[in-house]
Design an enzyme around this catalytic site. Sequence first.
Site, short mmCIF file in Angstrom:
data_model
loop_
_atom_site.label_atom_id
_atom_site.label_comp_id
_atom_site.label_asym_id
_atom_site.label_seq_id
_atom_site.Cartn_x
_atom_site.Cartn_y
_atom_site.Cartn_z
N ASN A 106 0.99 -1.03 -0.02
CA ASN A 106 0.09 -0.01 0.00
C ASN A 106 0.93 1.43 0.17
OD1 ASN A 106 0.52 0.83 2.78
ND2 ASN A 106 -0.35 -1.06 3.28
N LYS B 232 -10.92 -3.73 19.36
CA LYS B 232 -9.64 -3.84 19.62
C LYS B 232 -9.12 -3.66 20.83
CE LYS B 232 -8.35 -3.27 14.70
NZ LYS B 232 -7.35 -3.39 13.65
N PHE C 261 -4.65 3.46 14.90
CA PHE C 261 -4.88 4.69 13.77
C PHE C 261 -6.07 3.94 13.12
CE2 PHE C 261 -1.75 7.92 13.28
CZ PHE C 261 -0.86 7.80 14.40
O1 C5P Z 1 -6.83 -1.95 9.07
P1 C5P Z 1 -7.56 -1.26 10.17
O2 C5P Z 1 -8.25 -0.02 9.65
O3 C5P Z 1 -8.47 -2.14 10.89
O4 C5P Z 1 -6.14 -0.73 11.06
C1 C5P Z 1 -6.72 -0.10 12.20
C2 C5P Z 1 -5.41 -0.25 13.20
O5 C5P Z 1 -5.32 -1.60 13.50
C3 C5P Z 1 -4.25 0.50 13.05
O6 C5P Z 1 -3.57 0.99 13.86
C4 C5P Z 1 -3.20 -0.66 12.33
O7 C5P Z 1 -1.89 -0.47 12.41
C5 C5P Z 1 -3.80 -1.73 13.18
N1 C5P Z 1 -3.74 -3.07 12.20
C6 C5P Z 1 -2.69 -3.99 12.88
N2 C5P Z 1 -2.82 -5.31 12.23
C7 C5P Z 1 -3.75 -5.53 10.99
C8 C5P Z 1 -4.42 -4.22 10.47
C9 C5P Z 1 -4.31 -3.28 11.52
O8 C5P Z 1 -2.28 -3.99 13.87
N3 C5P Z 1 -3.43 -6.63 10.48
#
Ligand code: C5P
Length: 402
Positions: A210, A344, A326
């Site tokens: 990304n 979360k 985030f």
């Molecule tokens: O992808 P998403 O919008 O759910 O991301 C929200 C948060 O979760 C962010 O802080 C991102 O760093 C974290 N995240 C993570 N592991 C993932 C997807 C997201 O730690 N596989």
Amino acid sequence: MLKGKKIILGISGGIAAYKAAILIRLFKKAGAEVKVVVTSNALEFITRVTLESLSENKVYDKVFGEQNDYTTEHVALTDWGDAFVVAPATANIIGKLASGIADDALSTSLLAFNKKVFIAPAMNCKMWEHFAVQKNVDHLTANGIHIIEPTEGFLACGYEGRGRMEEPERIFNAVKESFHSKQSTLKGKNVLITAGPTREAIDPVRYIGNHSSGKMGYALAEELADRGARVHLVSGPVNLTVVHKNIALTKVTSADEMLEACKKHFDDCDAAIMAAAVADYRPDAFATKKIKKGGSAKDLKLHLVPTPDILAHLGKQKENRVLVGFALETDNETDNAIKKLTSKNLDFIVLNSLSEQGAGFGHNTNKITIINNKQEVSRYHLKDKREVAADIADTLEKYLNR
Ligand code: C5P
């Protein structure tokens, strides 16, 4: 905060040079000392008398000159200063600094300066967007130079677009903020931060990735480290470097590797901030050889499986640690961010929107909203990512010091 601080103000030759006078006034009013270095072109836009009267110091414009006390004055000047601010910074001075050219008083002083540097570019929008200028700006950012992004609006050349120097008050605030962060308010705290994208390999050549640049996570790491925290930064592949005695860096590529690195450091941390843009899916199988085109089937189908959600995983073992996530959303922003915050198990979530000009991927600025677990919402205006990092750090401090 700026009382007694020594500011070197570099002025290069742009129409915005007149705003440098206001900047000197702001620094002086805050109790700072100011010495001015100009290019010869800058003196076409603003007079030496104005600058000397306001700064109450002589203006430097020559490496060798009668006005100088001795010939290595650029070194003496740079030893003197606590911060170097170039406002306005033309494409020319940005290019010189990025390439290490020292051929006049300003560029030479900049190369001899090894403390914090702020660059406030000002130029025509086509020049600002030019790949050469953008490459130089990225190179400076990657090496810890603080770029105060130009804003959009009416330009002296008659164009409308991005290229106006940021207002003196905002430049002043960015410099002031950087001194604020020197106080060791987070001494003794361990913070885990993730930054950048992850890459999920398809075959030895290709991957799913990304646009994350890692700038926000790196700015946060630096801000917290400046406040005395010991930071463990787990970073996906980015074009940034970080040199700070309080930051330990682990480089990873995939979400699986990022999870493993986070697990290792989570036990010891007081807070974890997940600023990485982790890929949500990866190919279920890795082709050990490059996938050739023109095989038996016309289309190539990739079967994707979810990657581990690192933050959700840490949320389950959170105990009394502060956990920050985030969210980058394109629609139903607040609702989606609140859902993530709850699912979360976070203390607060930093929401940034792709629909905001100058916010999100790759930019040096960001516009955020912080939502905490009581669903209280704080909105911030568009700021330099380092200033955004300071806002996030202020919020984190409140949680850590409870
Ligand atoms: O992808 P998403 O919008 O759910 O991301 C929200 C948060 O979760 C962010 O802080 C991102 O760093 C974290 N995240 C993570 N592991 C993932 C997807 C997201 O730690 N596989």
